[in-house]
Design an enzyme around this catalytic site. Structure first.
Site, PDB file in Angstrom:
ATOM      1  N   GLY A  43      -8.214   7.153  23.936  1.00 12.13           N
ATOM      2  CA  GLY A  43      -9.666   7.131  23.708  1.00 12.13           C
ATOM      3  C   GLY A  43     -10.449   6.206  24.610  1.00 12.13           C
ATOM      4  CD  GLU A  98      -8.118   0.836  20.665  1.00  9.68           C
ATOM      5  OE1 GLU A  98      -8.212   1.716  21.533  1.00  9.68           O
ATOM      6  OE2 GLU A  98      -7.243   0.838  19.776  1.00  9.68           O
ATOM      7  CG  ASP A  99     -10.806   4.343  21.034  1.00  5.88           C
ATOM      8  OD1 ASP A  99     -10.215   3.435  20.414  1.00  5.88           O
ATOM      9  OD2 ASP A  99     -10.498   5.550  20.903  1.00  5.88           O
ATOM     10  CG  ASP A 102     -11.326   2.505  11.348  1.00  3.92           C
ATOM     11  OD1 ASP A 102     -12.324   2.123  10.729  1.00  3.92           O
ATOM     12  OD2 ASP A 102     -10.660   3.504  11.011  1.00  3.92           O
ATOM     13  CE  LYS A 130     -15.810   4.443  13.052  1.00  6.87           C
ATOM     14  NZ  LYS A 130     -15.020   5.611  12.598  1.00  6.87           N
ATOM     15  CG  PHE A 151     -14.277  11.081  13.035  1.00 14.72           C
ATOM     16  CD1 PHE A 151     -13.206  10.233  12.801  1.00 14.72           C
ATOM     17  CD2 PHE A 151     -14.193  11.995  14.075  1.00 14.72           C
ATOM     18  CE1 PHE A 151     -12.068  10.283  13.596  1.00 14.72           C
ATOM     19  CE2 PHE A 151     -13.058  12.060  14.878  1.00 14.72           C
ATOM     20  CZ  PHE A 151     -11.995  11.197  14.633  1.00 14.72           C
ATOM     21  CG  ASP A 158      -9.222  12.831  20.127  1.00 14.22           C
ATOM     22  OD1 ASP A 158      -9.233  11.626  19.805  1.00 14.22           O
ATOM     23  OD2 ASP A 158      -8.338  13.622  19.746  1.00 14.22           O
ATOM     24  NE  ARG A 164      -8.721  12.713  24.318  1.00 12.89           N
ATOM     25  CZ  ARG A 164      -8.335  11.751  23.476  1.00 12.89           C
ATOM     26  NH1 ARG A 164      -9.069  10.680  23.335  1.00 12.89           N
ATOM     27  NH2 ARG A 164      -7.238  11.874  22.772  1.00 12.89           N
TER      28      ARG A 164
END
Ligand code: 5GP
Length: 185
Positions: A43, A98-99, A102, A130, A151, A158, A164
């Site tokens: 990601g 990192e994307d 969470d 998040k 989401f 993705d 993406r």
């Protein structure tokens, strides 16, 4: 192919500006150090590609991939490395790119991994934090955006390997949002 409904939550322009600012901040903080941008696939690939071009100091770029077990749209806590870094990381200043953070379990696992490899330092840069969904005590050192709802897809993120390539970040309504909530419950 099923089409989900989407709403734009971070525009292309905001992404460009924020990623550029992060790159400048990282350049200042890491001047004179042995920086490795350790990109967490898949990601973060677009984020890392833009971020590294906003970094004006010498740095290396490497990639890791982890798999987390369990169904659903977020990590389920059992993590293993499926692609190890190709550089020797001992003594290097590792910045994990990192994307999304969470629950924090993935980055916590990766931090421990790189500390065991005797990196000189390990810090975290996440495009999206998040915050409210965190399950472990973990604060990224650099954060692009704090967003707790929905989401997210686009800009490398993705849903079942789709979306993406979208240039902005969107939240998926309907099925994906429900699946995300159900797997978090
Ligand atoms: P954590 O271990 O922090 O719970 O999991 C982080 C990972 O979960 C991210 O790297 C990403 O792969 C996935 N993830 C969490 N939220 C989202 C989201 O909104 N969209 C997408 N595409 N992936 C997400």
């Amino acid at each position: 192919m099923q089409q989900e409904t989407m709403r734009e939550v971070i525009s292309r322009k905001s992404l460009e500006k924020r990623v550029d600012d992060l790159g400048k901040e990282i350049s200042r903080d890491y001047a004179g150090r042995d920086l490795v941008l350790m990109t967490v696939l898949g990601g973060a690939f677009i984020f890392a590609a833009d971020l590294c071009r906003s970094i004006g100091i010498d740095c290396s770029i490497d990639f890791v991939r982890v798999a987390s077990y369990g169904a659903g749209t977020d990590s389920a806590g059992t993590i293993r490395l499926v692609q190890a870094p190709s550089l020797a990381v001992a003594g290097k200043d590792i910045l994990l790119v990192e994307d999304i953070v969470d629950t924090g379990l993935t980055l916590q696992w990766l931090c421990r991994y790189f500390r065991r490899q005797e990196a000189a330092s390990v810090k975290l840069c996440a495009l999206v934090d998040k915050k409210q969904r965190r399950e472990v005590a973990l604060e990224p050192d650099y954060v692009g955006f704090t967003l707790d709802q929905g989401f997210l897809v686009g800009y490398g993120l993705d849903f079942a390997e789709r979306y993406r390539n979208l240039p902005a970040i969107y939240t998926l309504q309907d099925e994906a949002a429900r699946a995300s909530k159900a797997s978090a419950a």
